[in-house]
Design a protein around this motif. Structure first.
Motif, PDB file in Angstrom:
ATOM      1  N   SER A   1     -34.520   8.098  14.174  1.00  0.00           N
ATOM      2  CA  SER A   1     -35.200   7.206  13.225  1.00  0.00           C
ATOM      3  C   SER A   1     -34.865   7.593  11.785  1.00  0.00           C
ATOM      4  N   MET A   2     -34.859   8.882  11.480  1.00  0.00           N
ATOM      5  CA  MET A   2     -34.514   9.318  10.127  1.00  0.00           C
ATOM      6  C   MET A   2     -33.082   8.910   9.751  1.00  0.00           C
ATOM      7  N   ARG A   3     -32.161   9.077  10.697  1.00  0.00           N
ATOM      8  CA  ARG A   3     -30.778   8.735  10.410  1.00  0.00           C
ATOM      9  C   ARG A   3     -30.624   7.228  10.185  1.00  0.00           C
ATOM     10  N   GLU A   4     -31.301   6.423  10.998  1.00  0.00           N
ATOM     11  CA  GLU A   4     -31.209   4.968  10.847  1.00  0.00           C
ATOM     12  C   GLU A   4     -31.849   4.501   9.549  1.00  0.00           C
ATOM     13  N   ARG A   5     -32.965   5.127   9.179  1.00  0.00           N
ATOM     14  CA  ARG A   5     -33.607   4.756   7.907  1.00  0.00           C
ATOM     15  C   ARG A   5     -32.688   5.073   6.732  1.00  0.00           C
ATOM     16  N   ALA A   6     -31.990   6.210   6.805  1.00  0.00           N
ATOM     17  CA  ALA A   6     -31.054   6.556   5.728  1.00  0.00           C
ATOM     18  C   ALA A   6     -29.941   5.512   5.620  1.00  0.00           C
ATOM     19  N   LYS A   7     -29.430   5.028   6.768  1.00  0.00           N
ATOM     20  CA  LYS A   7     -28.384   4.004   6.747  1.00  0.00           C
ATOM     21  C   LYS A   7     -28.885   2.707   6.137  1.00  0.00           C
ATOM     22  N   LEU A   8     -30.161   2.378   6.399  1.00  0.00           N
ATOM     23  CA  LEU A   8     -30.708   1.119   5.894  1.00  0.00           C
ATOM     24  C   LEU A   8     -30.742   1.070   4.370  1.00  0.00           C
ATOM     25  N   ILE A   9     -30.846   2.222   3.726  1.00  0.00           N
ATOM     26  CA  ILE A   9     -30.898   2.250   2.259  1.00  0.00           C
ATOM     27  C   ILE A   9     -29.608   2.849   1.676  1.00  0.00           C
ATOM     28  N   ASN A  10     -28.526   2.839   2.518  1.00  0.00           N
ATOM     29  CA  ASN A  10     -27.204   3.326   2.079  1.00  0.00           C
ATOM     30  C   ASN A  10     -27.235   4.786   1.659  1.00  0.00           C
TER      31      ASN A  10
ATOM     32  N   PRO B   1     -44.354   5.507  -8.427  1.00  0.00           N
ATOM     33  CA  PRO B   1     -43.093   6.192  -8.140  1.00  0.00           C
ATOM     34  C   PRO B   1     -43.198   6.957  -6.829  1.00  0.00           C
ATOM     35  N   ILE B   2     -42.068   7.197  -6.170  1.00  0.00           N
ATOM     36  CA  ILE B   2     -42.078   7.823  -4.861  1.00  0.00           C
ATOM     37  C   ILE B   2     -42.660   9.225  -4.899  1.00  0.00           C
ATOM     38  N   GLU B   3     -42.394   9.983  -5.990  1.00  0.00           N
ATOM     39  CA  GLU B   3     -42.938  11.337  -6.067  1.00  0.00           C
ATOM     40  C   GLU B   3     -44.465  11.321  -6.158  1.00  0.00           C
ATOM     41  N   SER B   4     -45.007  10.312  -6.849  1.00  0.00           N
ATOM     42  CA  SER B   4     -46.474  10.187  -6.931  1.00  0.00           C
ATOM     43  C   SER B   4     -47.064   9.785  -5.585  1.00  0.00           C
ATOM     44  N   VAL B   5     -46.358   8.918  -4.876  1.00  0.00           N
ATOM     45  CA  VAL B   5     -46.823   8.503  -3.550  1.00  0.00           C
ATOM     46  C   VAL B   5     -46.899   9.697  -2.621  1.00  0.00           C
TER      47      VAL B   5
ATOM     48  N   ALA C   1     -27.276  -1.465  14.969  1.00  0.00           N
ATOM     49  CA  ALA C   1     -27.963  -2.625  14.400  1.00  0.00           C
ATOM     50  C   ALA C   1     -29.324  -2.814  15.058  1.00  0.00           C
ATOM     51  N   LEU C   2     -29.372  -2.587  16.381  1.00  0.00           N
ATOM     52  CA  LEU C   2     -30.646  -2.717  17.090  1.00  0.00           C
ATOM     53  C   LEU C   2     -31.626  -1.652  16.633  1.00  0.00           C
ATOM     54  N   ALA C   3     -31.119  -0.407  16.499  1.00  0.00           N
ATOM     55  CA  ALA C   3     -32.001   0.677  16.042  1.00  0.00           C
ATOM     56  C   ALA C   3     -32.522   0.398  14.633  1.00  0.00           C
ATOM     57  N   SER C   4     -31.623  -0.084  13.769  1.00  0.00           N
ATOM     58  CA  SER C   4     -32.046  -0.397  12.402  1.00  0.00           C
ATOM     59  C   SER C   4     -33.063  -1.530  12.400  1.00  0.00           C
ATOM     60  N   GLN C   5     -32.820  -2.532  13.246  1.00  0.00           N
ATOM     61  CA  GLN C   5     -33.759  -3.652  13.313  1.00  0.00           C
ATOM     62  C   GLN C   5     -35.120  -3.201  13.830  1.00  0.00           C
ATOM     63  N   LEU C   6     -35.108  -2.265  14.785  1.00  0.00           N
ATOM     64  CA  LEU C   6     -36.369  -1.745  15.312  1.00  0.00           C
ATOM     65  C   LEU C   6     -37.153  -1.015  14.218  1.00  0.00           C
ATOM     66  N   VAL C   7     -36.414  -0.257  13.391  1.00  0.00           N
ATOM     67  CA  VAL C   7     -37.084   0.441  12.282  1.00  0.00           C
ATOM     68  C   VAL C   7     -37.696  -0.567  11.313  1.00  0.00           C
TER      69      VAL C   7
ATOM     70  N   HIS D   1     -38.800   3.965   3.215  1.00  0.00           N
ATOM     71  CA  HIS D   1     -37.882   4.704   4.084  1.00  0.00           C
ATOM     72  C   HIS D   1     -37.765   6.165   3.627  1.00  0.00           C
ATOM     73  N   ILE D   2     -37.747   6.399   2.325  1.00  0.00           N
ATOM     74  CA  ILE D   2     -37.741   7.778   1.815  1.00  0.00           C
ATOM     75  C   ILE D   2     -39.000   8.496   2.285  1.00  0.00           C
ATOM     76  N   TYR D   3     -40.116   7.826   2.145  1.00  0.00           N
ATOM     77  CA  TYR D   3     -41.406   8.415   2.525  1.00  0.00           C
ATOM     78  C   TYR D   3     -41.410   8.771   4.015  1.00  0.00           C
TER      79      TYR D   3
END
Length: 521
Positions: A489-498, A389-393, A315-321, A428-430
């Motif tokens: 950080s990548m793993r926590e970002r993935a958790k944040l968006i399920n 869209p994310i692909e355009s970004v 939770a702390l890592a996710s909050q930091l992200v 988060h994907i980006y």
């Protein structure tokens, strides 16, 4: 010295209850011994040891006073029982009964209580220690009591040792039969909801003993079979109910041995060893089960605490992200709204002022500053992340610019029908794709890289693969945490968006980073 610490109503009641039970089971035990061939078990030894082990140390004086006073009342000439065999009246007798034996009991029990605590049979080590202590106290008291008589009667050493063995064995049998039951009663341990099985097993056991007695009265002797069949319910109770079951089993084994002994002509020592072997097995089994249960409970508690700690860390890592991304967003907005407008305004003022000869040079510097700021803004928050869209970004972002600047041969592929994501998901994907590309350039020495976006029916998959040196295998197999901040950080970002994050080696060489993001069709 405050005598009220030792002499008060509570301790007086304890002393009276103790001596009533002590002499009550003494009479009970003597009745057993007058039956030909019955087992010799000195139950008062179990009452005495249990009382001194369980009751407060400050109650000991009143326990001893009550026991010795009752002894005089019962056995003195003209008393209730009037038996001089138990009250010789010699100086040695008074010295042993009023000084030596109390000193032995109190000293030994005090030392034992400093190392172990009630119920004394809750784990294997304490159970073995309690059994060994029972043997020790039985032998010690036997030496004290019988030694006086041996000296007065000038008994030979061989006869003395034989009598000492019988005396100590009888004391220890009484301890093994009665002490565990008194320990269990004193601690009042909770019995599981299935206690009905305990009571039914006990009742069935007693009914079997009554049937055995009835069969014997009908000239049918099944005492041998009853004696050894009783081992099975004893082990069952010990296994099912731990120390409570083993305590019940010890008492019932003693009763079984008495019933069987009253129906057979076997020597008492055979029944004594039957009691000791069966009770010791039950006590060790019950202690083992109880110890295992306690260890499992402690392990479950530690696992629960560990899980809470892991969840707190996650939770702390996710909050930091989240905080990091919010701060980037705020800085990007402030730079764009404040400094950007200031630069545009300054450039406009300089273009209107024709008197300055070096306006062109200043305008060029301002343009360079503005482009540098725009680049920084792109690093803080990619352009179009809130609208495109994310692909355009990704295609128009700093990710592609970085690949070109590093001379990486790259490809960007999109398959399937794109689906819209909200701003939080896109950022988060980006960042995951950006971190994967950065790692490939900085650490993997990759020469080619591909970014693939696959839209399936219920999920979108973002894959970054390179032909670099590859991630170490022990990194790839870590399930919950990675040794670098970027991978964490990548793993926590993935958790944040399920989403589901996976990093692995790309055979034959390179690394494969995969983000799978489910969505509703």
């Amino acid at each position: 010295m405050n005598l009220t610490r030792y002499f008060n109503v509570t301790y007086l009641l304890m002393g009276l209850g103790y001596t009533a039970l002590f002499h009550g089971v003494w009479l009970f035990s003597t009745q057993f011994e007058i039956i030909s061939g019955t087992v010799s078990w000195y139950l008062p030894a179990g009452v005495r040891l249990a009382a001194f082990l369980l009751l407060p140390i400050y109650s000991w004086p009143l326990l001893l006073i009550a026991e010795k006073s009752t002894h005089f009342i019962l056995f003195h000439p003209g008393g209730i029982l009037d038996n001089t065999a138990f009250l010789s009246g010699t100086i040695g007798w008074y010295l042993v009964h009023l000084v030596v034996s109390p000193a032995v009991i109190c000293t030994c029990v005090y030392l034992f209580r400093r190392r172990f605590s009630a119920p004394y049979i809750d784990n294997v080590s304490s159970t073995l220690a309690t059994l060994a202590f029972g043997v020790l106290i039985s032998v010690a008291l036997g030496v004290v009591f019988l030694g006086r008589r041996a000296i007065e009667l000038q008994t030979g050493i061989e006869v003395f040792l034989s009598i000492l063995f019988d005396f100590s064995l009888g004391d220890f049998v009484g301890i093994v039969v009665l002490c565990p039951f008194l320990f269990a009663l004193y601690k009042r341990p909770s019995i599981p909801k299935s206690h009905l099985v305990l009571y039914l097993t006990t009742i069935a056991w007693l009914v079997l003993l009554m049937l055995s007695s009835y069969a014997y009265s009908q000239q049918i002797n099944i005492s041998y079979q009853v004696k050894y069949l009783a081992v099975f319910p004893a082990l069952f109770l010990s296994y099912r109910y731990a120390i409570v079951g083993s305590a019940f089993s010890c008492l019932l084994i003693g009763i079984t041995a008495f019933v069987v002994a009253s129906q057979s002509a076997l020597p008492p020592i055979e029944h004594q060893f039957y009691i000791l072997a069966s009770c010791t097995s039950c006590l060790i089994l019950g202690a083992s089960i109880n110890q295992s249960t306690l260890l499992n409970m402690k392990l479950a508690k530690k696992n629960e605490d560990l899980e809470v700690s892991v969840q707190s860390a996650q939770a702390l890592a996710s909050q930091l992200v989240v905080v990091q991304e919010d701060e980037r967003k705020r800085l990007s907005r402030d730079l764009h709204d404040d400094f950007g407008h200031r630069i545009v305004d300054l450039k406009l003022q300089l273009s209107l002022d024709s008197r300055e000869s070096d306006n062109d040079m200043m305008l060029n510097k301002i343009d360079a500053l503005y482009h540098a700021m725009k680049k920084s803004l792109g690093g803080l928050r990619p352009s179009g992340i809130d609208t495109l869209p994310i692909e355009s970004v990704i295609q128009r972002s700093e990710i592609i610019t970085t690949l070109k600047r590093a001379n990486i041969d790259y490809s960007f592929n999109v398959s399937g029908t794109p689906v819209p994501f909200d701003s939080d998901q896109k950022i988060h994907i980006y960042r995951i794709v950006q971190e994967a590309v950065t790692n490939s350039i900085k650490y993997a020495n990759a020469t080619s890289l591909s970014i693939d976006i696959n839209y399936a029916q219920h999920s979108a998959v973002f894959i970054v693969t390179d032909d670099g040196g590859g991630i170490p295998e022990h990194f790839a197999h870590l399930a919950n945490a990675e040794p670098t901040l970027g991978l964490l950080s990548m793993r926590e970002r993935a958790k944040l968006i399920n989403g589901e994050f996976d990093i692995s080696q790309n055979k034959p060489t390179g690394t494969r980073v995969c983000l799978t993001l489910p969505y509703s069709a």
